[in-house]
Design a protein around this motif. Sequence first.
Motif, mmCIF file in Angstrom:
data_model
loop_
_atom_site.group_PDB
_atom_site.id
_atom_site.type_symbol
_atom_site.label_atom_id
_atom_site.label_comp_id
_atom_site.label_asym_id
_atom_site.label_seq_id
_atom_site.Cartn_x
_atom_site.Cartn_y
_atom_site.Cartn_z
ATOM 1 N N ALA A 122 -1.337 2.959 -52.903
ATOM 2 C CA ALA A 122 -1.705 1.897 -51.974
ATOM 3 C C ALA A 122 -2.329 2.472 -50.707
ATOM 4 C CB ALA A 122 -0.477 1.061 -51.626
ATOM 5 N N SER A 123 -3.040 1.604 -49.993
ATOM 6 C CA SER A 123 -3.615 1.913 -48.679
ATOM 7 C C SER A 123 -4.517 3.138 -48.714
ATOM 8 C CB SER A 123 -2.505 2.114 -47.648
ATOM 9 O OG SER A 123 -3.043 2.186 -46.346
ATOM 10 N N TYR A 129 -8.133 -4.762 -49.715
ATOM 11 C CA TYR A 129 -7.298 -5.548 -48.824
ATOM 12 C C TYR A 129 -8.149 -6.409 -47.891
ATOM 13 C CZ TYR A 129 -3.747 -2.065 -50.114
ATOM 14 O OH TYR A 129 -2.896 -1.237 -50.805
ATOM 15 N N ASP A 186 -8.304 -6.923 -44.597
ATOM 16 C CA ASP A 186 -7.835 -6.344 -43.351
ATOM 17 C C ASP A 186 -8.328 -7.127 -42.142
ATOM 18 O OD1 ASP A 186 -6.389 -4.342 -44.521
ATOM 19 O OD2 ASP A 186 -7.932 -2.814 -44.309
ATOM 20 N N SER A 200 -5.984 -0.612 -52.878
ATOM 21 C CA SER A 200 -5.100 0.095 -53.810
ATOM 22 C C SER A 200 -5.883 0.528 -55.039
ATOM 23 C CB SER A 200 -3.944 -0.808 -54.253
ATOM 24 O OG SER A 200 -3.060 -1.067 -53.185
ATOM 25 N N MET A 208 4.044 -1.168 -38.142
ATOM 26 C CA MET A 208 3.910 -1.501 -39.562
ATOM 27 C C MET A 208 2.937 -0.582 -40.286
ATOM 28 S SD MET A 208 5.886 -4.129 -40.209
ATOM 29 C CE MET A 208 5.203 -4.898 -41.681
ATOM 30 N N HIS A 260 -0.298 1.029 -41.974
ATOM 31 C CA HIS A 260 -1.451 0.483 -42.684
ATOM 32 C C HIS A 260 -1.243 -0.981 -43.054
ATOM 33 C CE1 HIS A 260 -3.859 4.069 -42.991
ATOM 34 N NE2 HIS A 260 -2.810 4.765 -43.413
ATOM 35 N N TYR A 261 -0.011 -1.340 -43.388
ATOM 36 C CA TYR A 261 0.259 -2.720 -43.778
ATOM 37 C C TYR A 261 0.055 -3.674 -42.602
ATOM 38 C CZ TYR A 261 2.543 -6.743 -45.905
ATOM 39 O OH TYR A 261 2.810 -7.996 -46.405
ATOM 40 N N THR A 272 -3.449 -5.467 -42.200
ATOM 41 C CA THR A 272 -3.906 -6.449 -43.171
ATOM 42 C C THR A 272 -3.751 -7.853 -42.606
ATOM 43 O OG1 THR A 272 -1.776 -6.852 -44.261
ATOM 44 C CG2 THR A 272 -3.045 -4.927 -44.997
ATOM 45 N N GLU A 293 -2.266 -10.055 -44.188
ATOM 46 C CA GLU A 293 -1.076 -10.595 -44.843
ATOM 47 C C GLU A 293 0.116 -10.710 -43.898
ATOM 48 O OE1 GLU A 293 -0.267 -8.281 -48.279
ATOM 49 O OE2 GLU A 293 -2.305 -8.418 -49.070
ATOM 50 N N THR A 294 0.112 -9.982 -42.808
ATOM 51 C CA THR A 294 1.234 -10.045 -41.875
ATOM 52 C C THR A 294 0.959 -11.087 -40.788
ATOM 53 O OG1 THR A 294 0.334 -8.373 -40.388
ATOM 54 C CG2 THR A 294 1.659 -7.598 -42.239
#
Length: 209
Positions: free
Chosen positions: A7-8, A51, A53, A63, A161, A163-164, A167, A169-170
Motif C-alpha cells: 500500500a501507499s 488513491y 488523495d 496500492s 496519520m 500516508h493514509y 487521502t 477517505e479520512t
Amino acid sequence: MLNGEKASITFAGCADAFVIFARTGTPEQGAHGVSAFFVPGDLPGLGRTIYNDVGSKVIERGSVFLDDVRIPESYRLGDEGKGFTQVMQGFDYSRALIAQFQGVTFPLSEGESIMAAVRQLSLHALSLRDAGLPHTSEAAMCKWMGPRHSFDVIHQCLLTMGHYGWTMETAHQQRLRDVMRLEIGDGTAGVMKLIIARQKVGRAAVQYL
C-alpha cells in the motif's frame, strides 16, 4: 511466485516497474527471510489502484496487488533473505515514533492544551457579553485564535496519520477545509488583530483608521 499487497506507493498508477520486498524464508526468520525483487509492471497477476488523495494527484499514489506473479530468479536484487536488512541500512533509526511515541503524544498534548485555552477565552468573552461589559477585543481574540489553532491541530492529526492522512477517505481533509474557511469569514486574522490593537493601544496603534 509473488502474492500480496503493498500500500501507499508513490507513482503506483504510472510506474513501469517496482522493487518488491517479499518473504522467501520462514516467518521465524523475521527480517532475515525477506528478499528484494525487480518486478515489471506489466506482468500477469499484477494489479493497481490509485488513491483519491487530497493533493499531489499527479504522482498517482496507490496500492499494488500481486496475485501469483511469476518472476525468474534473475529478477532478485541482492542476496536471498537479505533484502530487508540491506534496505534498512539506508534509513536513519532515530525516527519520530521511537522512545515512548512522543512523536505522537506530544503534539496531541499540545493540541489539547491550546484548544483548552482558546475554549476558556471564548467562555470569558461570552461571560463579558452576558454581563453587559465591553468584550470587543476578547471576541476578536477568539475569532483569530480559534480557527488558526484549530487548523494547526487538525493539520497535525493529518500528519500523524501518515500516508493514509493524505487521502480523501479520512475526515481530516474535510475538517481542515472547513476550519480554513472560518479564518476568512466575518473578518480575517489581520482585521481581528487591528481591532485588538485599537482597543488596547488606541488609534495611535492603527493611525489610518
